[in-house]
Design a protein around this motif. Structure first.
Motif, mmCIF file in Angstrom:
data_model
loop_
_atom_site.group_PDB
_atom_site.id
_atom_site.type_symbol
_atom_site.label_atom_id
_atom_site.label_comp_id
_atom_site.label_asym_id
_atom_site.label_seq_id
_atom_site.Cartn_x
_atom_site.Cartn_y
_atom_site.Cartn_z
ATOM 1 N N ILE A 119 20.440 -63.769 -60.685
ATOM 2 C CA ILE A 119 19.279 -63.974 -60.195
ATOM 3 C C ILE A 119 18.722 -63.736 -61.822
ATOM 4 N N GLN A 120 17.764 -64.571 -61.970
ATOM 5 C CA GLN A 120 16.952 -64.316 -62.639
ATOM 6 C C GLN A 120 15.777 -63.847 -62.716
ATOM 7 N N ASP A 121 15.045 -62.922 -63.453
ATOM 8 C CA ASP A 121 13.968 -62.994 -63.313
ATOM 9 C C ASP A 121 12.511 -63.240 -64.273
ATOM 10 N N THR A 122 11.581 -63.473 -63.511
ATOM 11 C CA THR A 122 10.892 -64.890 -63.705
ATOM 12 C C THR A 122 9.676 -63.680 -64.345
ATOM 13 N N SER A 123 9.414 -62.442 -64.231
ATOM 14 C CA SER A 123 8.474 -61.749 -64.333
ATOM 15 C C SER A 123 7.833 -62.104 -66.071
ATOM 16 N N PRO A 124 6.874 -61.218 -66.696
ATOM 17 C CA PRO A 124 7.218 -61.660 -68.325
ATOM 18 C C PRO A 124 7.494 -60.929 -68.238
ATOM 19 N N LEU A 125 8.338 -59.799 -68.913
ATOM 20 C CA LEU A 125 9.476 -59.291 -68.867
ATOM 21 C C LEU A 125 10.991 -59.766 -69.097
ATOM 22 N N GLY A 126 11.315 -60.415 -67.552
ATOM 23 C CA GLY A 126 12.096 -61.674 -67.571
ATOM 24 C C GLY A 126 12.261 -62.642 -69.003
ATOM 25 N N LEU A 127 11.170 -63.479 -68.751
ATOM 26 C CA LEU A 127 10.621 -64.542 -69.220
ATOM 27 C C LEU A 127 10.703 -64.461 -71.192
ATOM 28 N N ALA A 128 11.123 -63.016 -71.340
ATOM 29 C CA ALA A 128 9.644 -62.818 -72.932
ATOM 30 C C ALA A 128 11.540 -62.389 -73.402
ATOM 31 N N THR A 129 12.530 -61.977 -72.311
ATOM 32 C CA THR A 129 13.341 -62.176 -73.454
ATOM 33 C C THR A 129 14.725 -63.054 -74.061
ATOM 34 N N SER A 130 15.718 -62.656 -75.533
ATOM 35 C CA SER A 130 15.743 -63.191 -76.534
ATOM 36 C C SER A 130 16.948 -63.753 -75.527
ATOM 37 N N GLY A 190 18.593 -55.830 -92.905
ATOM 38 C CA GLY A 190 18.566 -55.149 -92.389
ATOM 39 C C GLY A 190 19.277 -54.242 -93.682
ATOM 40 N N GLY A 191 18.853 -52.531 -93.459
ATOM 41 C CA GLY A 191 19.420 -52.018 -94.500
ATOM 42 C C GLY A 191 19.982 -52.550 -95.837
ATOM 43 N N TYR A 192 20.205 -52.581 -97.268
ATOM 44 C CA TYR A 192 20.438 -52.961 -98.149
ATOM 45 C C TYR A 192 21.577 -54.044 -97.979
ATOM 46 N N ASN A 193 20.470 -54.914 -97.491
ATOM 47 C CA ASN A 193 19.871 -55.916 -97.323
ATOM 48 C C ASN A 193 21.352 -56.847 -97.182
ATOM 49 N N PHE A 194 21.713 -56.035 -95.305
ATOM 50 C CA PHE A 194 23.178 -57.201 -94.967
ATOM 51 C C PHE A 194 21.894 -57.932 -93.636
ATOM 52 N N SER A 195 22.342 -58.978 -93.943
ATOM 53 C CA SER A 195 21.595 -59.729 -92.401
ATOM 54 C C SER A 195 22.945 -59.556 -90.573
ATOM 55 N N MET A 196 21.336 -58.974 -90.203
ATOM 56 C CA MET A 196 21.662 -58.539 -88.964
ATOM 57 C C MET A 196 20.513 -58.448 -87.977
ATOM 58 N N ALA A 197 21.193 -58.524 -86.727
ATOM 59 C CA ALA A 197 20.399 -58.726 -85.559
ATOM 60 C C ALA A 197 19.242 -57.172 -85.130
ATOM 61 N N LYS A 198 17.447 -57.014 -86.145
ATOM 62 C CA LYS A 198 16.922 -56.434 -85.868
ATOM 63 C C LYS A 198 16.103 -56.952 -84.974
ATOM 64 N N ALA A 199 15.747 -55.401 -84.219
ATOM 65 C CA ALA A 199 14.988 -55.278 -83.006
ATOM 66 C C ALA A 199 13.266 -55.893 -83.274
ATOM 67 N N GLN A 200 13.315 -56.078 -82.495
ATOM 68 C CA GLN A 200 11.319 -56.901 -81.873
ATOM 69 C C GLN A 200 10.886 -55.647 -81.038
ATOM 70 N N ILE A 201 10.281 -54.378 -81.381
ATOM 71 C CA ILE A 201 10.022 -53.745 -80.701
ATOM 72 C C ILE A 201 8.209 -54.295 -80.441
ATOM 73 N N GLY A 202 7.866 -54.059 -79.357
ATOM 74 C CA GLY A 202 6.638 -54.483 -78.841
ATOM 75 C C GLY A 202 6.534 -54.677 -77.444
ATOM 76 N N ILE A 203 5.226 -53.925 -77.029
ATOM 77 C CA ILE A 203 5.056 -53.848 -75.677
ATOM 78 C C ILE A 203 5.009 -55.156 -74.905
ATOM 79 N N VAL A 204 6.522 -56.104 -74.616
ATOM 80 C CA VAL A 204 5.876 -58.218 -73.292
ATOM 81 C C VAL A 204 5.388 -57.812 -72.348
ATOM 82 N N GLN A 205 5.438 -56.225 -71.275
ATOM 83 C CA GLN A 205 4.999 -56.095 -70.307
ATOM 84 C C GLN A 205 5.225 -54.656 -70.118
#
Length: 706
Positions: A119-130, A190-205
Motif C-alpha cells: 500500500i502506497q503512502d501518499t503523504s508528503p513523507l511517502g512522496l519524498a522517499t527515494s 564518503g570518507g576517504y573518497n569512497f563512493s557511497m550512499a549518504k543520508a540526506q538528513i532533513g525534516i520532510v514532514q
C-alpha cells in the motif's frame, strides 16, 4: 428514493416506527368494532352474532368499559388481568426494547493466512522517499585515519562492501540493521573518497504535533507518551470488508532521564524582544550542592540513565558555580540571583536552548563530556559501552506572574528551568496490531502495540577498535550464533544500542542507516545548530504550547518527553523500513451490535409471566391433562349463537348442587347473570377421561347447523 432524517439513530428510528405500528394495531381494532356495531342489522343468523361477539370481545372495548369483569370469579379475573398485563407488556416491549440497540465495534472472524499487497503512502513523507533500487549498504572505519573494519581482511581494506559473513549474521532475522535504509539518500564520496550512499538528513514532514500511533511509508510511528518507531514496508490483506492482523516488529525507542539542576533563568519582558533583570536564580542548585562526587556504575546493558544525568547535573552546577569568581556553595542561598551577561550570547528570549549554555559564565553544564556519557572516543567499542548523549536543557519559558502564557505582555515575568538529561536508544521486538476498514489508505489504519517481554538473542560485533573508529552492527540474530566468537551476545527483551563513531562525531555513517539514531541524539543535544526545523518553539507557537503543557504536567518527565519526541521526529524523517510480508495471518471484520440492558426491563417482566405460563400449559397438554378437543368444544359451546339458541352445553346449576335450571325474571337478570353458577364441568371431566360427553347425548336441533 430515500428520506434523510437528521439527529436520529437507527434504534431511535426503529422505536418510533414500532410505536406508530402499535398505535395503529390497537386503534384500528377499536375503530372497526365501532363501525361494525353501527352497521350491523338487527336480525342476523346465530353464527353472525357469534362472529360479531368475538370481534367485540377480542377488542379493547371490554377492557375500556370494564363490563364483563364485574361479577366474574377470582380465577377468571386473575387470568383475564394477567392477559391484559401481558398484552400491555408486549406493546411496551415493542417500543422500549429496541432503544437499547447500538452499533457495536467490529469483531473479527477466525484468523487464517491470506495474500497481502503493498500500500502506497501518499503523504508528503511517502512522496519524498527515494526509490529503493539504487540503495546499497556499506561501511568505512576510522575516525582519524582509515582502519580495517570488523569482518574484513587486509586485502579488502580499500573496499566498502559488507563482508558476506557479517551480512548473513545480521540478516538472519528481520530485526536488525539491514531492515532499515535512509529515507532520502544520494550517491557521493564518503570518507576517504569512497563512493557511497549518504543520508540526506532533513525534516520532510514534521510529525511532532501529531498524536497517537500512525503509519507512514516504511514505518509505524508512535508519538504518545512512549514514542518510538517500528520498521515495516506496509502490506495489507486482500479482504474487501476490512481486516485485522498482528506483526512482530523491529522497534527503536528513545529513552531519556532528566535531573533538575535547581537553577532557573528568570527575566522580565519589556517588549516583544527585549528583557530586563536577566538573572540566574539559585533554587538550591548551588546552596544545596552535594559534597560527594557522583558515581556512575559500569554495568553494561543494565544501564542507569539517572546516574548519568545526575552526574552531569552535579558537575555542571559545580563548574557553573566556579564560573562566578570561584564562588563556594556557602556564599549562595536559595533565592539568590546572579546577573547574566546577555551581550556575549545569542540567547533568544523564550528559546528552548540546549547544548550551548555558555552564557552561564563559563558553564560546562551543556558539554556532553565523558563524565556524563560514561565513555570517550578512545574507549573500546563493545556491547557494554552503550551510546549515551548528555546535555543541559533550558526548557520552554513559563510565566510566573499568573498571566496567560499565550498572551505575553509588557513587564510580565518569566522563568526557564534548567535540567540535565541523558538519553539512549533501545531496540526491542514488539507486537503491533492493525485494523483497517474497506479502504486502502494508511491513514485509516488503527494501530496498537504491545511490548514483548520475550527474551531473544541479541548480538553485537566483537572488535578491539575504538568507539570513534567504528559503528558496530547490532541486532536480533538466530540462536545458532549464541556461541559465535566474533560476536558479543546477550539474551534479553531489549538491547541498548552500543556507542560508535556516530556518537563521537555526531554524524551519520555513509552506507550505515543504523547510525541515524546516534546522530539524531547528537542533534537533539545541540538544537541551536539545527536549521531544518524549529524545535524550540521560537517560531512555532503550537509546538511551544505543547512543550509548556508537558512541563506543566511534570517538569522532569516533561523535559524527557520533549527530548524523546524530537528524536522520534528526526529518525522517522531519516529512516524507512524494508521488511515486506506477502502473506499475513488476518481475520475479516464483521459488524456487531451492543445492547443497554436497562431497556430490557419490560422484556424481563414479560418473561417472568411467559416462562411459568408456557411451561405449565405445555405440561398439562403433553401429559393429556387438558385435551385439544376440549378446547375446540369450549370454543363451540361458548359461542353467543349457541347460547342464544339454547344449543350450548353450558347449563345453569342450582347453588345446592341440583341440576334444574334457575328461572330468572326479567327484572333480576342483570344481577343473576353475575351470580348464577353455569356448569361446563361435565364436558371437562368426560374429555379428560376420553368418554362420551353430555353434549354428545343431547339431540341436535335443526338450528345447530346454522
Amino acid at each position: 428514493m430515500a428520506i434523510i432524517i437528521p439527529k436520529l439513530t437507527v434504534a431511535q428510528a426503529a422505536t418510533i416506527i414500532n410505536a406508530i405500528i402499535t398505535f395503529l394495531q390497537y386503534s384500528i381494532g377499536l375503530a372497526l368494532v365501532a363501525l361494525l356495531l353501527y352497521c350491523i342489522p338487527p336480525f342476523n343468523s346465530a353464527n353472525s352474532w357469534s362472529v360479531a361477539a368475538r370481534q367485540v370481545h377480542t377488542s379493547l372495548w371490554p377492557v375500556i368499559l370494564r363490563r364483563t369483569h364485574t361479577y366474574a370469579s377470582t380465577r377468571v379475573n386473575f387470568f383475564s388481568t394477567l392477559s391484559l398485563i401481558s398484552a400491555l407488556l408486549v406493546a411496551i416491549c415493542g417500543i422500549v426494547v429496541p432503544l437499547g440497540l447500538k452499533q457495536g465495534p467490529p469483531v473479527h472472524s477466525f484468523f487464517h493466512p491470506i495474500n497481502a499487497s503493498f500500500i502506497q503512502d501518499t503523504s508528503p513523507l511517502g512522496l519524498a522517499t527515494s526509490p529503493r533500487q539504487d540503495f546499497k549498504f556499506g561501511r568505512i572505519c576510522g575516525g582519524i585515519s582509515q582502519v580495517l573494519c570488523p569482518g574484513n581482511t587486509p586485502e579488502t581494506i580499500n573496499r566498502t562492501e559488507i563482508p558476506p559473513s557479517v551480512f548473513e549474521t545480521f540478516s538472519s532475522t528481520p530485526h536488525g540493521p539491514f531492515n532499515m535504509e535512509f529515507r532520502r539518500y544520494f550517491i557521493n564520496n564518503g570518507g576517504y573518497n569512497f563512493s557511497m550512499a549518504k543520508a540526506q538528513i532533513g525534516i520532510v514532514q514534521s510529525l511532532i504535533l501529531q498524536e497517537g500511533i500512525f503509519a507512514a511509508d516504511g514505518l509505524i510511528i508512535d508519538m504518545t507518551e512512549t514514542p518510538g518507531i517500528g520498521f515495516s514496508n506496509h502490506t495489507i490483506p486482500s479482504l474487501g470488508d476490512g481486516s485485522t492482523w498482528s506483526q512482530e516488529m523491529f522497534w527503536l525507542e528513545p529513552v531519556t532521564t532528566c535531573v533538575n539542576t535547581n537553577l532557573t533563568i528568570d527575566y522580565i519582558r519589556v517588549d516583544e524582544f527585549g528583557v530586563d533583570n536577566f538573572n540566574l536564580t539559585d533554587r538550591g542548585g548551588f546552596a544545596n550542592l552535594t559534597t560527594e562526587y557522583p558515581q556512575l556504575s559500569r554495568d553494561g546493558q543494565n544501564i542507569n540513565l539517572y546516574e548519568h544525568a545526575y552526574k552531569g547535573a552535579v558537575l555542571g552546577n559545580f563548574f557553573t558555580m566556579m564560573g562566578f569568581n570561584n564562588m563556594t556553595r556557602n556564599e549562595s542561598f536559595v533565592g539568590k540571583t546572579y546577573l547574566l551577561n546577555r551581550s556575549s550570547t545569542s540567547y533568544t528570549i523564550g528559546d528552548m536552548t540546549t547544548g550551548d549554555l555558555s552564557f552561564l559564565q563559563n558553564a560546562t553544564l551543556g558539554d556532553p563530556d565523558t563524565s556524563c556519557r560514561g565513555f570517550g572516543g578512545a574507549d573500546n567499542a563493545n556491547i557494554t559501552n552503550v551510546g549515551v548523549q548528555c546535555g543541559g536543557f533550558a526548557g520552554p519559558a513559563q510565566r510566573t506572574d499568573g498571566g496567560d502564557e499565550r498572551i505575553p505582555s509588557m513587564n510580565s515575568t518569566w522563568t526557564q528551568s534548567i535540567h540535565v538529561c541523558a538519553s539512549t536508544t533501545r531496540a526491542s521486538i514488539q507486537t503491533v496490531t492493525f485494523t483497517i476498514n474497506s479502504t486502502r489508505d494508511l491513514r485509516d489504519l488503527q494501530i496498537t502495540r504491545k511490548i514483548s517481554n520475550t527474551s531473544v538473542l541479541w548480538a553485537v560485533e566483537k572488535t578491539d577498535l575504538m568507539i570513534r573508529d567504528v559503528d558496530l552492527f547490532w541486532g536480533h540474530v538466530v540462536d545458532k550464533y549464541e556461541s559465535d566468537p566474533s560476536l558479543w551476545t546477550i539474551r534479553s527483551n531489549a538491547l541498548y544500542v552500543p556507542a560508535g563513531g556516530s556518537d563521537s562525531w555526531g554524524v551519520t555513517g555513509a552506507g550505515q542507516p543504523s547510525t541515524v539514531p546516534a546522530a539524531a541524539w547528537a542533534k537533539v543535544y545541540a538544537l541551536s545548530s539545527l536549521s531544518d526545523f524549529d524545535y524550540s518553539g521560537k517560531t512555532n507557537f503550537a509546538l511551544l504550547t505543547k512543550w509548556q503543557s508537558l512541563l506543566a504536567k511534570n517538569p522532569e518527565t516533561g523535559n524527557a518527553q520533549i527530548r524523546n519526541l524530537i528524536w522520534t521526529d528526526m529518525v522517522a524523517n531519516s529512516l524507512v523500513g524494508t521488511e515486506t510480508h506477502s502473506t499475513l495471518v488476518a481475520a475479516s471484520l464483521e459488524p456487531s451490535v451492543t445492547y443497554d440492558l436497562r431497556y430490557a426491563i419490560p422484556l424481563l417482566l414479560l418473561f417472568i409471566i411467559w416462562v411459568p405460563s408456557f411451561l405449565a400449559s405445555t405440561f398439562i397438554l403433553v401429559l393429556g391433562r387438558l385435551k385439544v378437543t376440549y378446547l375446540r368444544d369450549f370454543i363451540d359451546h361458548t359461542a353467543v349463537g349457541r347460547l342464544a339458541l339454547g344449543d350450548s352445553a353450558l347449563a345453569p346449576v342450582d347453588m345446592r348442587g341440583g341440576s334444574e335450571p334457575v328461572h330468572l325474571n326479567e327484572g333480576s337478570w342483570r344481577k343473576a347473570v353475575g351470580k348464577t353458577i353455569v356448569s361446563f364441568r361435565s364436558i371437562i371431566n368426560v374429555r379428560r377421561s376420553g368418554g362420551e360427553t353430555f353434549y354428545d347425548k343431547v339431540p341436535k336441533s335443526p338450528a345447530a347447523s346454522d
